[in-house]
Enzyme design. Sequence first.
Site, PDB file in Angstrom:
ATOM      1  N   ALA A 249       5.124  -6.008  -0.130  1.00  0.00           N
ATOM      2  CA  ALA A 249       4.643  -5.061  -0.962  1.00  0.00           C
ATOM      3  C   ALA A 249       3.907  -5.540  -2.114  1.00  0.00           C
ATOM      4  CB  ALA A 249       5.857  -4.270  -1.586  1.00  0.00           C
ATOM      5  N   CYS A 250       2.897  -4.558  -2.638  1.00  0.00           N
ATOM      6  CA  CYS A 250       2.121  -4.829  -3.794  1.00  0.00           C
ATOM      7  C   CYS A 250       2.841  -5.578  -4.958  1.00  0.00           C
ATOM      8  CB  CYS A 250       1.373  -3.485  -4.320  1.00  0.00           C
ATOM      9  SG  CYS A 250       0.906  -3.695  -5.812  1.00  0.00           S
ATOM     10  N   PRO A 251       2.553  -6.533  -5.576  1.00  0.00           N
ATOM     11  CA  PRO A 251       1.036  -6.958  -5.443  1.00  0.00           C
ATOM     12  C   PRO A 251       1.179  -8.318  -4.702  1.00  0.00           C
ATOM     13  CG  PRO A 251       2.230  -7.990  -7.676  1.00  0.00           C
ATOM     14  CD  PRO A 251       3.231  -7.133  -6.788  1.00  0.00           C
TER      15      PRO A 251
END
Lengths: 75, 132
Positions: free
Chosen positions: A13-15
């Site tokens: 997932a981000c980042p």
Amino acid sequence: MNITKTLDAKGLACPMPVVRTKKAIDTINSGEILEVLATDKGALSDITAWAKSGGHTLLEQKTEDDILYFYIQKA
Amino acid sequence: MMSEKVAIIAANGGLFDAYKVFNIATAAAASEKEVQIFFTFEGLNLIHKQGMHHLEMPAGKEHFAEGFEKANTPTIPELVEMAQELGVKFIACQMTMDVMGLTKEDFVNGIEVGGAVTFIEFAKNAAPTLTF
């Protein structure tokens, strides 16, 4: 296309996709090509923007079976 | 010419605050920006050795725990380590530490302790400056 290195960032997932992409590009030489695989939908705009900010060239981007593929030529 | 500096003020100490701070910080650092975070008041929780493992969600939002797990988000300690690895500089507010009776040893390694002026000096030509 002559791919120098492949980064599998699927499931992250981000980042993390951008962070891992940055680390991977640091390991290749200017002009070489990094292939990145990701499933985070945010990566579509994020990796594109990241490549632009670093002056790298996004040669190709495609999506197959919900997996995003990026081909980035290092500046 | 775009600024190559990003200045962040972390003034709140919840789990959501931590994600906002460290996601932006690591993304900026990965984009070759020079990043400094000034941790003040409750924001100090985010880099506290023990505190950062037990950050709370806002009241009534605890059900998001499942969402975090499902989205496979990195943990806050992981993001802290990642940020430092990417060269993000952490500055802990001296005044808040004095008020709360905390010392440098209460925080993750590699931080700097400083006052508001230290941060303002860095932030004066940073764009953006963000507050969380």
